[in-house]
Design a protein around this motif. Sequence first.
Motif, PDB file in Angstrom:
ATOM      1  N   HIS A 191       0.830  -1.210   0.000  1.00 32.51           N
ATOM      2  CA  HIS A 191       0.000   0.000   0.000  1.00 32.51           C
ATOM      3  C   HIS A 191       0.864   1.260   0.000  1.00 32.51           C
ATOM      4  O   HIS A 191       1.876   1.335   0.692  1.00 32.51           O
ATOM      5  N   ASN A 192       0.400   2.259  -0.772  1.00 35.94           N
ATOM      6  CA  ASN A 192       0.983   3.599  -0.817  1.00 35.94           C
ATOM      7  C   ASN A 192       2.498   3.613  -0.994  1.00 35.94           C
ATOM      8  O   ASN A 192       3.235   4.163  -0.173  1.00 35.94           O
TER       9      ASN A 192
ATOM     10  N   LEU B  36       4.679   6.543  -5.932  1.00 38.28           N
ATOM     11  CA  LEU B  36       3.373   6.967  -6.427  1.00 38.28           C
ATOM     12  C   LEU B  36       2.788   8.148  -5.652  1.00 38.28           C
ATOM     13  O   LEU B  36       1.718   8.639  -5.983  1.00 38.28           O
TER      14      LEU B  36
ATOM     15  N   TYR C 162       1.794  11.264  -7.692  1.00 36.47           N
ATOM     16  CA  TYR C 162       0.633  10.974  -8.537  1.00 36.47           C
ATOM     17  C   TYR C 162      -0.652  10.934  -7.712  1.00 36.47           C
ATOM     18  O   TYR C 162      -1.684  11.453  -8.131  1.00 36.47           O
ATOM     19  N   ARG C 163      -0.579  10.300  -6.526  1.00 39.08           N
ATOM     20  CA  ARG C 163      -1.754  10.242  -5.647  1.00 39.08           C
ATOM     21  C   ARG C 163      -2.183  11.655  -5.249  1.00 39.08           C
ATOM     22  O   ARG C 163      -3.363  11.988  -5.276  1.00 39.08           O
TER      23      ARG C 163
ATOM     24  N   GLN D  42      -7.829   8.026  -3.697  1.00 42.00           N
ATOM     25  CA  GLN D  42      -6.595   7.955  -4.469  1.00 42.00           C
ATOM     26  C   GLN D  42      -5.511   7.223  -3.670  1.00 42.00           C
ATOM     27  O   GLN D  42      -4.446   7.745  -3.391  1.00 42.00           O
ATOM     28  N   HIS D  43      -5.824   6.018  -3.315  1.00 37.94           N
ATOM     29  CA  HIS D  43      -4.961   5.140  -2.520  1.00 37.94           C
ATOM     30  C   HIS D  43      -4.251   4.183  -3.473  1.00 37.94           C
ATOM     31  O   HIS D  43      -4.859   3.693  -4.419  1.00 37.94           O
ATOM     32  N   SER D  44      -2.979   3.918  -3.226  1.00 34.97           N
ATOM     33  CA  SER D  44      -2.292   2.981  -4.118  1.00 34.97           C
ATOM     34  C   SER D  44      -2.181   1.605  -3.468  1.00 34.97           C
ATOM     35  O   SER D  44      -1.956   1.472  -2.268  1.00 34.97           O
TER      36      SER D  44
ATOM     37  N   ASN E 106       1.081  -1.432  -7.782  1.00 33.74           N
ATOM     38  CA  ASN E 106       1.419  -0.358  -8.720  1.00 33.74           C
ATOM     39  C   ASN E 106       0.197   0.373  -9.263  1.00 33.74           C
ATOM     40  O   ASN E 106       0.304   1.095 -10.244  1.00 33.74           O
ATOM     41  N   TYR E 107      -0.941   0.174  -8.616  1.00 34.99           N
ATOM     42  CA  TYR E 107      -2.189   0.773  -9.070  1.00 34.99           C
ATOM     43  C   TYR E 107      -2.662   1.841  -8.086  1.00 34.99           C
ATOM     44  O   TYR E 107      -2.513   1.690  -6.876  1.00 34.99           O
ATOM     45  N   ILE E 108      -3.261   2.905  -8.615  1.00 36.60           N
ATOM     46  CA  ILE E 108      -3.902   3.919  -7.778  1.00 36.60           C
ATOM     47  C   ILE E 108      -5.399   3.759  -7.983  1.00 36.60           C
ATOM     48  O   ILE E 108      -5.892   3.840  -9.112  1.00 36.60           O
TER      49      ILE E 108
ATOM     50  N   ARG F 102      -6.304  -5.277 -14.016  1.00 39.42           N
ATOM     51  CA  ARG F 102      -6.137  -4.659 -12.696  1.00 39.42           C
ATOM     52  C   ARG F 102      -7.122  -5.248 -11.696  1.00 39.42           C
ATOM     53  O   ARG F 102      -6.757  -5.599 -10.578  1.00 39.42           O
TER      54      ARG F 102
END
Length: 130
Positions: free
Chosen positions: A4-5, A9, A12-13, A44-46, A49-51, A82
Motif C-alpha cells: 500500500h501507498n 506513487l 501521482y496520488r 486515491q490510494h495505491s 502499482n495501481y492507484i 487490474r
Amino acid sequence: MPLHNRKYLKKYRRDLRSNLTISEARLWKALKGSQLDGRKFRRQHSIANYIVDFYCPSEKLVIEVDGGYHRNESVQIADAKRDAYLNSIGIKVLRVLNESVRSQLGMVLEAIRAEFSTTPAPPQRRGDGL
C-alpha cells in the motif's frame, strides 16, 4: 516493497486528489469521515502499482468511478487485468459510472453498502474518552 501507498506513487496520488472529477468529488463527500455505515474510506490510494479511486481497508473494497474513457476497449482490458490482480489479493472491486454518481447517488451508496460484510463497523472514537 510495501503493498500500500508506495512512495514512488505519492506525487501521482496527491495530484489525483487535487484534481478529482465532479463525480469523484461528489462520491467522496458522501464517503469521507466514515459517513457510510462507519466505514473509513481513503481516496486515491495505491495498492501495488495501481492507484484506486477509493479504498475501504476494513472491507478490502475498492470503488472505481468510471467515465467515458473506460468505454475504450484497451482501457477495458487494462481495467480487467487490474481488477483480476486486486481480486487475487483478496480485494473486491466495485465499478460505478460517473453518470450514476451524478444522477443516482443514493443507489450508488446502496450498491457500496451491499458489498460490506454483515458485521457493522466498530464505532469511531473521537479521542475525547467516550
